[in-house]
Write a protein that holds these residues in place. Sequence first.
Motif, PDB file in Angstrom:
ATOM      1  N   ASN A  66      21.557  23.883 -33.922  1.00 16.25           N
ATOM      2  CA  ASN A  66      22.662  24.056 -34.923  1.00 16.25           C
ATOM      3  C   ASN A  66      23.741  22.985 -34.625  1.00 16.25           C
ATOM      4  O   ASN A  66      24.827  22.825 -34.052  1.00 16.25           O
ATOM      5  N   PRO A  67      23.250  21.497 -34.915  1.00 12.87           N
ATOM      6  CA  PRO A  67      24.220  20.459 -34.913  1.00 12.87           C
ATOM      7  C   PRO A  67      25.338  20.616 -35.572  1.00 12.87           C
ATOM      8  O   PRO A  67      25.493  21.310 -36.875  1.00 12.87           O
ATOM      9  N   TRP A  68      26.581  20.355 -35.033  1.00 12.28           N
ATOM     10  CA  TRP A  68      27.825  20.272 -35.712  1.00 12.28           C
ATOM     11  C   TRP A  68      28.291  19.036 -36.527  1.00 12.28           C
ATOM     12  O   TRP A  68      29.278  19.194 -37.373  1.00 12.28           O
ATOM     13  N   ALA A  69      28.219  18.210 -35.551  1.00 16.75           N
ATOM     14  CA  ALA A  69      28.832  16.666 -36.098  1.00 16.75           C
ATOM     15  C   ALA A  69      27.960  15.667 -35.489  1.00 16.75           C
ATOM     16  O   ALA A  69      27.254  15.594 -34.516  1.00 16.75           O
ATOM     17  N   VAL A  70      28.035  14.698 -36.214  1.00 23.39           N
ATOM     18  CA  VAL A  70      27.296  13.067 -35.989  1.00 23.39           C
ATOM     19  C   VAL A  70      28.330  12.142 -35.952  1.00 23.39           C
ATOM     20  O   VAL A  70      28.878  12.319 -37.239  1.00 23.39           O
ATOM     21  N   ALA A  71      28.260  11.177 -35.244  1.00 17.91           N
ATOM     22  CA  ALA A  71      28.917  10.020 -35.216  1.00 17.91           C
ATOM     23  C   ALA A  71      28.114   8.824 -34.880  1.00 17.91           C
ATOM     24  O   ALA A  71      27.285   9.032 -34.136  1.00 17.91           O
ATOM     25  N   ILE A  72      28.297   7.873 -35.457  1.00 17.94           N
ATOM     26  CA  ILE A  72      27.419   6.561 -34.971  1.00 17.94           C
ATOM     27  C   ILE A  72      28.207   5.778 -34.203  1.00 17.94           C
ATOM     28  O   ILE A  72      29.175   5.202 -34.658  1.00 17.94           O
ATOM     29  N   LEU A  73      27.599   5.376 -33.359  1.00 18.81           N
ATOM     30  CA  LEU A  73      28.405   4.400 -32.160  1.00 18.81           C
ATOM     31  C   LEU A  73      28.274   2.952 -32.574  1.00 18.81           C
ATOM     32  O   LEU A  73      27.171   2.446 -33.304  1.00 18.81           O
ATOM     33  N   PRO A  74      28.749   2.053 -31.961  1.00 17.30           N
ATOM     34  CA  PRO A  74      28.838   0.822 -32.288  1.00 17.30           C
ATOM     35  C   PRO A  74      27.575   0.076 -31.957  1.00 17.30           C
ATOM     36  O   PRO A  74      26.927  -1.019 -32.613  1.00 17.30           O
ATOM     37  N   THR A 118      34.314  12.580 -32.157  1.00 16.78           N
ATOM     38  CA  THR A 118      34.620  11.437 -32.809  1.00 16.78           C
ATOM     39  C   THR A 118      35.040  10.233 -31.627  1.00 16.78           C
ATOM     40  O   THR A 118      35.990  10.382 -30.829  1.00 16.78           O
ATOM     41  N   PRO A 119      34.053   9.265 -31.802  1.00 15.69           N
ATOM     42  CA  PRO A 119      34.659   8.054 -31.015  1.00 15.69           C
ATOM     43  C   PRO A 119      35.960   7.280 -31.024  1.00 15.69           C
ATOM     44  O   PRO A 119      36.320   7.447 -32.465  1.00 15.69           O
ATOM     45  N   SER A 120      36.627   6.971 -29.972  1.00 14.55           N
ATOM     46  CA  SER A 120      37.829   6.204 -30.268  1.00 14.55           C
ATOM     47  C   SER A 120      37.838   4.959 -31.299  1.00 14.55           C
ATOM     48  O   SER A 120      36.529   4.514 -31.176  1.00 14.55           O
ATOM     49  N   PRO A 121      38.401   4.677 -32.049  1.00 17.08           N
ATOM     50  CA  PRO A 121      38.672   3.422 -32.750  1.00 17.08           C
ATOM     51  C   PRO A 121      38.108   2.071 -31.859  1.00 17.08           C
ATOM     52  O   PRO A 121      37.613   1.127 -32.495  1.00 17.08           O
ATOM     53  N   ASP A 122      38.504   2.130 -30.577  1.00 16.87           N
ATOM     54  CA  ASP A 122      38.290   1.210 -29.696  1.00 16.87           C
ATOM     55  C   ASP A 122      37.119   1.124 -28.693  1.00 16.87           C
ATOM     56  O   ASP A 122      37.098   0.939 -27.507  1.00 16.87           O
ATOM     57  N   PHE A 123      36.320   2.391 -29.246  1.00 19.92           N
ATOM     58  CA  PHE A 123      35.058   2.911 -28.275  1.00 19.92           C
ATOM     59  C   PHE A 123      34.503   1.517 -27.653  1.00 19.92           C
ATOM     60  O   PHE A 123      34.094   1.711 -26.378  1.00 19.92           O
ATOM     61  N   ALA A 124      34.058   0.486 -28.077  1.00 16.32           N
ATOM     62  CA  ALA A 124      33.340  -0.529 -27.852  1.00 16.32           C
ATOM     63  C   ALA A 124      34.087  -1.035 -26.251  1.00 16.32           C
ATOM     64  O   ALA A 124      33.550  -1.576 -25.373  1.00 16.32           O
ATOM     65  N   SER A 125      35.466  -0.699 -26.395  1.00 15.12           N
ATOM     66  CA  SER A 125      36.282  -1.183 -25.079  1.00 15.12           C
ATOM     67  C   SER A 125      36.454  -0.203 -24.255  1.00 15.12           C
ATOM     68  O   SER A 125      36.798  -0.322 -23.103  1.00 15.12           O
ATOM     69  N   ASP A 126      36.908   0.838 -24.734  1.00 18.39           N
ATOM     70  CA  ASP A 126      37.339   1.772 -23.952  1.00 18.39           C
ATOM     71  C   ASP A 126      36.568   3.163 -23.549  1.00 18.39           C
ATOM     72  O   ASP A 126      36.594   4.051 -22.731  1.00 18.39           O
ATOM     73  N   ARG A 127      35.539   3.396 -24.510  1.00 18.71           N
ATOM     74  CA  ARG A 127      34.379   4.177 -24.373  1.00 18.71           C
ATOM     75  C   ARG A 127      34.910   5.594 -24.351  1.00 18.71           C
ATOM     76  O   ARG A 127      34.151   6.453 -23.871  1.00 18.71           O
ATOM     77  N   ALA A 146      41.145  20.776 -28.511  1.00 19.83           N
ATOM     78  CA  ALA A 146      40.521  19.298 -28.619  1.00 19.83           C
ATOM     79  C   ALA A 146      40.631  18.711 -27.233  1.00 19.83           C
ATOM     80  O   ALA A 146      41.681  18.897 -26.436  1.00 19.83           O
ATOM     81  N   ALA A 147      39.889  17.951 -27.170  1.00 18.29           N
ATOM     82  CA  ALA A 147      39.818  17.301 -25.720  1.00 18.29           C
ATOM     83  C   ALA A 147      39.298  15.877 -25.691  1.00 18.29           C
ATOM     84  O   ALA A 147      38.847  15.359 -26.878  1.00 18.29           O
ATOM     85  N   ARG A 148      39.359  14.832 -24.626  1.00 16.97           N
ATOM     86  CA  ARG A 148      38.862  13.806 -24.779  1.00 16.97           C
ATOM     87  C   ARG A 148      38.307  13.195 -23.437  1.00 16.97           C
ATOM     88  O   ARG A 148      38.480  13.982 -22.389  1.00 16.97           O
ATOM     89  N   GLY A 149      37.423  12.315 -23.040  1.00 10.65           N
ATOM     90  CA  GLY A 149      36.773  11.947 -21.941  1.00 10.65           C
ATOM     91  C   GLY A 149      36.012  10.533 -22.217  1.00 10.65           C
ATOM     92  O   GLY A 149      35.992   9.985 -23.384  1.00 10.65           O
ATOM     93  N   ARG A 150      35.843   9.879 -21.239  1.00 11.35           N
ATOM     94  CA  ARG A 150      35.291   8.500 -21.184  1.00 11.35           C
ATOM     95  C   ARG A 150      33.568   8.704 -21.242  1.00 11.35           C
ATOM     96  O   ARG A 150      33.091   9.486 -20.050  1.00 11.35           O
ATOM     97  N   LEU A 151      32.752   8.292 -22.048  1.00 13.33           N
ATOM     98  CA  LEU A 151      31.431   8.331 -22.120  1.00 13.33           C
ATOM     99  C   LEU A 151      31.072   6.990 -21.347  1.00 13.33           C
ATOM    100  O   LEU A 151      31.198   5.827 -21.273  1.00 13.33           O
ATOM    101  N   SER A 152      30.129   7.730 -20.067  1.00 11.41           N
ATOM    102  CA  SER A 152      29.686   6.486 -19.044  1.00 11.41           C
ATOM    103  C   SER A 152      29.014   5.446 -19.773  1.00 11.41           C
ATOM    104  O   SER A 152      28.381   5.693 -20.770  1.00 11.41           O
TER     105      SER A 152
END
Length: 403
Positions: A66-74, A118-127, A146-152
Amino acid sequence: MTASTRLAAAAVLVVLSGSPAPAGSHLDRGAQNTDFTPAVPGQTRAPESRSGVGIATTAIGGPLENPWAVAILPTGDFLVTERPGRMRVVSADGTLGDPIEGVPAVLAEGQGGLLDVTPSPDFASDRMVYFSYSKPVGNGLSATAAARGRLSDDMRRLEGVADIFVQEPPSASTLQYGSRIVFAPDGTLFVTVGERFTERERRFAQDLTNTYGKVLRLNPDGTAPADNPFAGRGDADPRIWSYGHRNIQGAAIEPATGRLWTLEHGPRGGDELNRPEAGRNYGWPVISYGENYDGTPVGSGRSAQDGMEQPVYYWDPVIAPSGMVFYEGAMFPEWRGDILAGSLTPGALVRIDVENGKVVGEEEFLAGRGLRVRDVAVDPADGSVVIVADEADSPITRITRQD
């Protein structure tokens, strides 16, 4: 037949041309029950709009539950959520990663669970990764959060996870949480919040002191931007952008204008495409182009009322809309500027032909296969379209051109 089998069958067919949207009737109860005539009446069921494009499908990875969302990383990898409470990375070659550690507990009941990501618009630098979920708060209650965290760096865990929004008050309902997260061009983010369905709580959508049935505009840390429409008022939550919504499960920024568009579930009839503007009231549950599930009128029984906004477009019968994206890729130039949206019922990928802010037509793909398309993304690398379906064993599906 499982989702994987259905998609495999679709892939064997290879070329899947678009099909017209089903015909629908315009049930304008406003015209029947009141002499009020809106200046801009709702628009429903535009004619068929065939782009003449054939498509092919390829299943990637899975099974996902039951996937709910998909986002494409850089990197070209996929970041996905599964409603039972798992977030995973699926590599571009389809390798399914283990559940990411650090995701908070969810109430995976009814329509609740782990929702958007949703990845941050600056995901490539802030993850940084932003996500929404149904947060259990004890005593059988839950809230859209809604929450946020840094992807290792190894993509195995979220670090420093913190809520940036929690709906108040919590609810005993497990229905109509929303919830999509979209970054605006100015770096703020929109969060859509459902009104939780019950007769008592749906009325909160008109109450500016709480966050039921609202679009919120937040700074990335969850604070309210100083230029929000209700900022500085003691009688309103300063995070509110627009109100009078039912259950928004699709949201996207139009690239050409930078404006937010949303897709909102109606009751029985009356799914809406809106362009929410600051401080505006979108009517629920006072007006609607639908009716209650028992056949009784919604609110006033009218589809329009002075001081309440009309949708850009509405559906009757419904498509049960979910994730959406404006298409700007290279693979399907005929679709540029149009909306691609998931339909849960009857199930399809729907192209909404938009010209000058108006809907001029619809086209459906993958219709008749029983796929509850939950989210849609566009791969910036080649312009292919990626979808996930609300199924117990859904792969990610890539859609490419096949003329």
